[in-house]
Design a protein around this motif. Sequence first.
Motif, PDB file in Angstrom:
ATOM      1  N   GLU A   1      -8.360  -7.739  -2.993  1.00 21.25           N
ATOM      2  CA  GLU A   1      -8.748  -6.388  -3.373  1.00 21.25           C
ATOM      3  C   GLU A   1      -7.489  -5.532  -3.354  1.00 21.25           C
ATOM      4  O   GLU A   1      -6.489  -5.887  -2.731  1.00 21.25           O
ATOM      5  CB  GLU A   1      -9.819  -5.827  -2.432  1.00 21.25           C
ATOM      6  CG  GLU A   1      -9.313  -5.461  -1.052  1.00 21.25           C
ATOM      7  CD  GLU A   1     -10.365  -4.806  -0.169  1.00 21.25           C
ATOM      8  OE1 GLU A   1     -11.423  -4.419  -0.688  1.00 21.25           O
ATOM      9  OE2 GLU A   1     -10.113  -4.682   1.027  1.00 21.25           O
ATOM     10  N   ILE A   2      -7.546  -4.435  -4.050  1.00 20.36           N
ATOM     11  CA  ILE A   2      -6.423  -3.495  -4.081  1.00 20.36           C
ATOM     12  C   ILE A   2      -6.755  -2.370  -3.111  1.00 20.36           C
ATOM     13  O   ILE A   2      -7.803  -1.729  -3.219  1.00 20.36           O
ATOM     14  CB  ILE A   2      -6.209  -2.924  -5.505  1.00 20.36           C
ATOM     15  CG1 ILE A   2      -6.098  -4.046  -6.546  1.00 20.36           C
ATOM     16  CG2 ILE A   2      -5.019  -1.982  -5.535  1.00 20.36           C
ATOM     17  CD1 ILE A   2      -4.874  -4.916  -6.387  1.00 20.36           C
ATOM     18  N   ASP A   3      -5.851  -2.171  -2.128  1.00 25.99           N
ATOM     19  CA  ASP A   3      -6.095  -1.087  -1.170  1.00 25.99           C
ATOM     20  C   ASP A   3      -5.704   0.250  -1.792  1.00 25.99           C
ATOM     21  O   ASP A   3      -5.252   0.323  -2.936  1.00 25.99           O
ATOM     22  CB  ASP A   3      -5.394  -1.348   0.164  1.00 25.99           C
ATOM     23  CG  ASP A   3      -3.878  -1.300   0.084  1.00 25.99           C
ATOM     24  OD1 ASP A   3      -3.322  -0.819  -0.924  1.00 25.99           O
ATOM     25  OD2 ASP A   3      -3.231  -1.746   1.057  1.00 25.99           O
ATOM     26  N   GLU A   4      -5.881   1.344  -1.028  1.00 24.03           N
ATOM     27  CA  GLU A   4      -5.633   2.696  -1.568  1.00 24.03           C
ATOM     28  C   GLU A   4      -4.169   2.943  -1.931  1.00 24.03           C
ATOM     29  O   GLU A   4      -3.854   3.836  -2.712  1.00 24.03           O
ATOM     30  CB  GLU A   4      -6.129   3.776  -0.592  1.00 24.03           C
ATOM     31  CG  GLU A   4      -5.437   3.746   0.741  1.00 24.03           C
ATOM     32  CD  GLU A   4      -6.350   3.387   1.893  1.00 24.03           C
ATOM     33  OE1 GLU A   4      -5.898   3.509   3.025  1.00 24.03           O
ATOM     34  OE2 GLU A   4      -7.505   3.001   1.692  1.00 24.03           O
ATOM     35  N   ASP A   5      -3.266   2.105  -1.400  1.00 22.64           N
ATOM     36  CA  ASP A   5      -1.844   2.231  -1.742  1.00 22.64           C
ATOM     37  C   ASP A   5      -1.459   1.345  -2.925  1.00 22.64           C
ATOM     38  O   ASP A   5      -0.284   1.273  -3.288  1.00 22.64           O
ATOM     39  CB  ASP A   5      -0.967   1.861  -0.532  1.00 22.64           C
ATOM     40  CG  ASP A   5      -1.183   2.800   0.641  1.00 22.64           C
ATOM     41  OD1 ASP A   5      -1.462   3.994   0.412  1.00 22.64           O
ATOM     42  OD2 ASP A   5      -1.097   2.314   1.795  1.00 22.64           O
TER      43      ASP A   5
END
Length: 174
Positions: A40-44
């Motif tokens: 998954e792609i985190d908020e950064d």
Amino acid sequence: MTGKYVTFRQNPKVEILFGFYGGKPIPTKQDKFKPLKAFEIDEDGNEVELKNFYERKDDKNSIQEMKELVSEYATEAFKEKGIIKRPANIEVLLSFSVKERRFKEVDIDNLTKTILDGLTGVAFEDDSQVSSLIVNKHVHEMKIDALFIGVTELTDENKGFGNDIKLFGEVESE
């Protein structure tokens, strides 16, 4: 005379003993899944690998085939005695010989479930009759897959092996 011969003696606590060796590994429901790499792609904006994601493997009915094989062997083994009917209690002993890699991969409880399902309706009416279950998983010295099954109808005369296993007991007072 050359060659090595081994004589086997069935333990008198085991009523019916049968098995097979040298075939395919005992399949389990656990074998139906393989780990999946998921991210998954985190908020950064960084990729983070997700844990505990699995995908279903192609299943060629191997579990059903093993249940049928166990049922076939059990039918032959129980030909004389017949199915053990309720309300009888039963002790089942299972000895799984597996290859080293499989020993580290497969859970013993998953191996057991496949075999109990194969015995149900042939050796005994329902696996709820099993009141003692003794299971061993080991790597066979010849590096083969094998399974030996012992089934005993528990009676006052034959209490099986489980009767000897005591984790606690009363202390006699003086």
